[in-house]
Enzyme design. Structure first.
Site, PDB file in Angstrom:
ATOM      1  N   LYS A 227      32.127  61.933  35.677  1.00  0.00           N
ATOM      2  CA  LYS A 227      33.314  62.515  36.302  1.00  0.00           C
ATOM      3  C   LYS A 227      33.974  63.553  35.383  1.00  0.00           C
ATOM      4  O   LYS A 227      33.634  63.648  34.188  1.00  0.00           O
ATOM      5  CB  LYS A 227      34.276  61.371  36.654  1.00  0.00           C
ATOM      6  CG  LYS A 227      33.707  60.408  37.713  1.00  0.00           C
ATOM      7  CD  LYS A 227      34.725  59.325  38.049  1.00  0.00           C
ATOM      8  CE  LYS A 227      34.280  58.449  39.210  1.00  0.00           C
ATOM      9  NZ  LYS A 227      35.351  57.502  39.601  1.00  0.00           N
TER      10      LYS A 227
ATOM     11  N   HIS B 127      30.675  57.438  37.948  1.00  0.00           N
ATOM     12  CA  HIS B 127      30.429  56.865  39.282  1.00  0.00           C
ATOM     13  C   HIS B 127      28.985  56.371  39.342  1.00  0.00           C
ATOM     14  O   HIS B 127      28.086  57.018  38.803  1.00  0.00           O
ATOM     15  CB  HIS B 127      30.617  57.931  40.376  1.00  0.00           C
ATOM     16  CG  HIS B 127      30.054  57.494  41.698  1.00  0.00           C
ATOM     17  ND1 HIS B 127      30.770  56.717  42.580  1.00  0.00           N
ATOM     18  CD2 HIS B 127      28.829  57.663  42.249  1.00  0.00           C
ATOM     19  CE1 HIS B 127      30.001  56.442  43.628  1.00  0.00           C
ATOM     20  NE2 HIS B 127      28.819  57.006  43.452  1.00  0.00           N
TER      21      HIS B 127
ATOM     22  N   ASN C 298      38.049  57.086  35.247  1.00  0.00           N
ATOM     23  CA  ASN C 298      37.148  56.068  34.708  1.00  0.00           C
ATOM     24  C   ASN C 298      35.729  56.556  34.416  1.00  0.00           C
ATOM     25  O   ASN C 298      34.778  55.804  34.530  1.00  0.00           O
ATOM     26  CB  ASN C 298      37.153  54.845  35.629  1.00  0.00           C
ATOM     27  CG  ASN C 298      36.757  55.219  37.055  1.00  0.00           C
ATOM     28  OD1 ASN C 298      36.429  56.372  37.321  1.00  0.00           O
ATOM     29  ND2 ASN C 298      36.749  54.258  37.945  1.00  0.00           N
TER      30      ASN C 298
END
Ligand code: UDP
Ligand code: MG
Length: 132
Positions: free
Chosen positions: A9, A115, A112
């Site tokens: 990400k 993915h 976070n």
């Protein structure tokens, strides 16, 4: 051989963690068979995150995922779909233990790092979505 869709990400790219995360995937023994850097459109993100479209955090999630380029990958290996979810760590940041990618590098459930597809069905759809 089983395949999953993995995406580093924008925070992973911006923080200079591409090499670190790719290295963990390789050290685990999984094979990266496709990899490209891309900037995501709102259209593809609305498809990809349709399952959380009703959540309060959704507008913030769209902004985050469009804040810079991502690195999209197809990763191959025995049991790689569930296996990568274990290497990543769970969604809830508090539950992401040290030793997992999210546990070591993320301090937020929203931002976070990575993915990974959560089932064989989503892996197939997501690989098609991002690699055609
Ligand atoms: N997310 C968030 N807050 C939450 C749950 C999820 O911001 O309470 C974001 C987070 O970036 C997560 C994404 O929405 O990775 C998709 O959520 P999902 O439940 O599919 O988690 P994942 O499969 O990424 O672990
Ligand atoms: Mg998910």
């Amino acid at each position: 051989m089983e395949r999953t869709y993995i995406m580093l990400k924008p925070d992973c790219v911006q923080r200079g963690l591409i090499g670190e995360v790719v290295s963990r995937i390789e050290h685990k023994g999984y094979k990266i068979v496709e990899m490209k850097m891309m900037t995501l459109s709102e259209k593809v993100l609305r498809e990809h995150y349709a399952h959380v479209a009703d959540m309060g955090f959704f507008p913030e999630l769209l902004d985050y995922m469009m804040s810079g380029p991502v690195v999209a990958m197809i990763v191959e290996g025995e049991g790689v779909i569930a296996g990568m979810r274990r290497v990543m760590g769970p969604t809830n940041n508090f539950d992401a233990a040290p030793g997992t990618i999210r546990g070591d590098f993320a301090c937020s459930t929203s931002f976070n790092i990575i993915h990974g597809s959560d089932s064989p069905e989503t892996a197939e759809i997501e690989i098609k979505r991002f690699f055609g």
